[in-house]
Design a protein around this motif. Sequence first.
Motif, short mmCIF file in Angstrom:
data_model
loop_
_atom_site.label_atom_id
_atom_site.label_comp_id
_atom_site.label_asym_id
_atom_site.label_seq_id
_atom_site.Cartn_x
_atom_site.Cartn_y
_atom_site.Cartn_z
N UNK A 98 -12.01 5.13 2.04
CA UNK A 98 -12.24 3.60 1.86
C UNK A 98 -11.43 2.59 2.83
N UNK A 99 -10.12 2.99 3.15
CA UNK A 99 -9.47 2.37 4.00
C UNK A 99 -9.90 2.13 5.42
N UNK A 100 -10.58 3.10 5.79
CA UNK A 100 -11.17 3.27 7.25
C UNK A 100 -12.45 2.27 7.32
N UNK A 101 -13.18 2.26 6.17
CA UNK A 101 -14.40 1.50 6.11
C UNK A 101 -13.99 -0.10 5.94
N UNK A 102 -12.81 -0.26 5.11
CA UNK A 102 -12.33 -1.78 5.03
C UNK A 102 -11.75 -2.36 6.34
N UNK A 103 -11.16 -1.27 7.03
CA UNK A 103 -10.48 -1.90 8.45
C UNK A 103 -11.42 -2.08 9.16
N UNK A 104 -12.68 -1.21 9.24
CA UNK A 104 -13.61 -1.67 10.22
C UNK A 104 -14.11 -3.06 10.01
N UNK A 105 -14.43 -3.29 8.44
CA UNK A 105 -15.00 -4.54 8.36
C UNK A 105 -14.13 -5.88 8.26
N UNK A 106 -12.76 -5.38 8.40
CA UNK A 106 -11.98 -6.63 8.59
C UNK A 106 -11.43 -6.70 10.10
N UNK A 107 -12.29 -6.10 10.94
CA UNK A 107 -12.05 -6.18 12.46
C UNK A 107 -10.60 -5.61 12.62
N UNK A 108 -10.18 -4.75 12.19
CA UNK A 108 -8.76 -4.10 12.19
C UNK A 108 -7.69 -5.00 12.15
N UNK A 109 -7.83 -6.07 11.07
CA UNK A 109 -6.58 -6.85 10.71
C UNK A 109 -5.97 -6.14 9.56
N UNK A 110 -6.75 -5.60 8.66
CA UNK A 110 -6.34 -4.70 7.56
C UNK A 110 -6.24 -3.21 8.48
N UNK A 111 -4.85 -2.87 8.66
CA UNK A 111 -5.02 -1.56 9.77
C UNK A 111 -3.84 -0.99 8.97
N UNK A 112 -4.08 0.16 8.31
CA UNK A 112 -3.16 0.89 7.60
C UNK A 112 -2.60 2.06 8.95
N UNK A 113 -3.25 2.32 9.81
CA UNK A 113 -2.86 3.26 11.25
C UNK A 113 -1.39 2.72 11.73
N UNK A 114 -1.07 1.54 11.49
CA UNK A 114 -0.01 1.00 11.96
C UNK A 114 1.51 1.29 11.27
N UNK A 115 1.54 2.49 10.77
CA UNK A 115 2.65 2.83 9.87
C UNK A 115 3.92 2.83 10.81
N UNK A 116 3.84 3.19 12.11
CA UNK A 116 5.20 3.29 12.79
C UNK A 116 5.52 2.06 12.98
N UNK A 117 4.67 0.67 13.02
CA UNK A 117 5.21 -0.53 13.57
C UNK A 117 5.78 -0.90 12.18
N UNK A 118 5.19 -0.80 11.22
CA UNK A 118 5.77 -1.36 9.84
C UNK A 118 7.19 -0.77 9.44
N UNK A 119 7.23 0.78 10.07
CA UNK A 119 8.92 1.06 9.91
C UNK A 119 9.63 0.61 11.06
N UNK A 120 9.15 0.32 12.18
CA UNK A 120 9.79 -0.16 13.12
C UNK A 120 10.55 -1.59 12.60
N UNK A 121 9.83 -2.57 11.85
CA UNK A 121 10.03 -3.67 11.49
C UNK A 121 11.14 -3.55 10.31
N UNK A 122 11.38 -2.21 9.99
CA UNK A 122 12.54 -1.90 8.74
C UNK A 122 11.96 -2.03 7.34
N UNK A 123 10.67 -2.07 7.20
CA UNK A 123 10.16 -2.14 5.99
C UNK A 123 9.87 -0.64 5.23
N UNK A 124 10.24 0.22 6.05
CA UNK A 124 10.10 1.57 5.16
C UNK A 124 11.62 1.94 4.52
N UNK A 125 11.89 1.29 3.73
CA UNK A 125 13.04 1.38 2.86
C UNK A 125 13.01 0.57 1.67
N UNK A 126 13.79 0.92 0.67
CA UNK A 126 13.63 0.22 -0.56
C UNK A 126 14.30 -0.98 -0.51
#
Length: 343
Positions: A98-126
């Motif tokens: 479902x995420x693949x389909x929605x990412x495509x429809x959003x022109x990649x603005x919703x992109x759950x594949x950027x996990x490394x980037x979100x981690x780099x920003x420090x948001x992968x911690x409580x």
Amino acid sequence: MRYLLLILLASQGLTACSPAPQEHRDTLYVFGTLVEVTQWGVNDTEAAKTLKSIETDLNFMHEAYHAWKPGSLGRVNSLLSTTSRFTANTSLLDLIAESKDLSHKSDGLFNPAIGKLIGLWGFHQDEMPLGPPPTLIAISTLLDKHPSMADIRIDGFYMQSRNPAVQLDLGAIAKGYALDKITEGLATEGRSNLIINAGGNLKVLGTHGDRPWRIAIRHPRNNGVLAALDTQSGEAVVTSGDYERFFDYRGKRYHHIIDPRSGYPSTGTMSVTVVDKNGALADAASTALFIAGAKDWQRIARQMGVTQVLLMSSDGTVYVTPALKDRLTFTTPPARLIVSATE
Ligand code: AMP
Ligand code: MG
């Protein structure tokens, strides 16, 4: 502690009153957030049973979809980076498809594949990160690898990534999806008058007695209520806001909604609310439209298939679709209100 994004109102007015005897209101701390469950017209035993089952399911899904703690998604992420084919749990395969389909429809603005980037920003911690923000070079190194949901192939029980840089963070859709599944399950068991509010993701079943469940959309800045909405059974109301997770560093706010094109927190929007019966869609769309901003939200909303949207831009202008505007009662009249259709 993060704020409850949507405040459940107990009465027709805008001040919460003490619960009526037919009402049970409980708060859980699950899915990394405060979850408020309000039930109508059940006895104590039934209410406790429903609450327990919601808590168990949310805990299960939290473990399955967590972006940085060990669990099902953690396993999937380590296997994705090998670029080999592997099998995954069907509940995850379904959400990833479902995420693949929605990412495509959003022109990649919703992109759950950027996990490394979100981690780099420090948001992968409580805890909230303290900064400093990552360096431009670290950001561009990740962006240059173009992690995208299109890199993932799903074939029956199998999945595979052709790009080792893909790491999934389902934080922008998992709560919406989880609440859909949980409320579907509760409805089949005949538990039908309740509302679950999981920090910005809300799902409604049935009514509050002889009137609809009335909820409030939070103002992104003044901690108060922007508008009230009478909901329909089965609806999800999802808000993405720059106030949910952020850190201030040298006078600048860095929040958790990352523009996959720049690698930086998206600018120009304070909050977006989407109403739809499909909570996963509303959740993914709220994140995508936040990034699309005042200039592009209508086009992305149209592509994703959502019609009830409210966006507040950084200058305080409220953009709203006619379909949602007609249902809202503004408590804080916006300085500027622009009604624009997506069709
Ligand atoms: P939401 O509150 O639904 O807008 O989701 C925000 C969360 O989704 C963040 O805390 C990140 O974990 C993740 N996220 C941030 N930016 C994106 C993006 N562009 N696409 C998908 N997920 C994102
Ligand atoms: Mg979202």
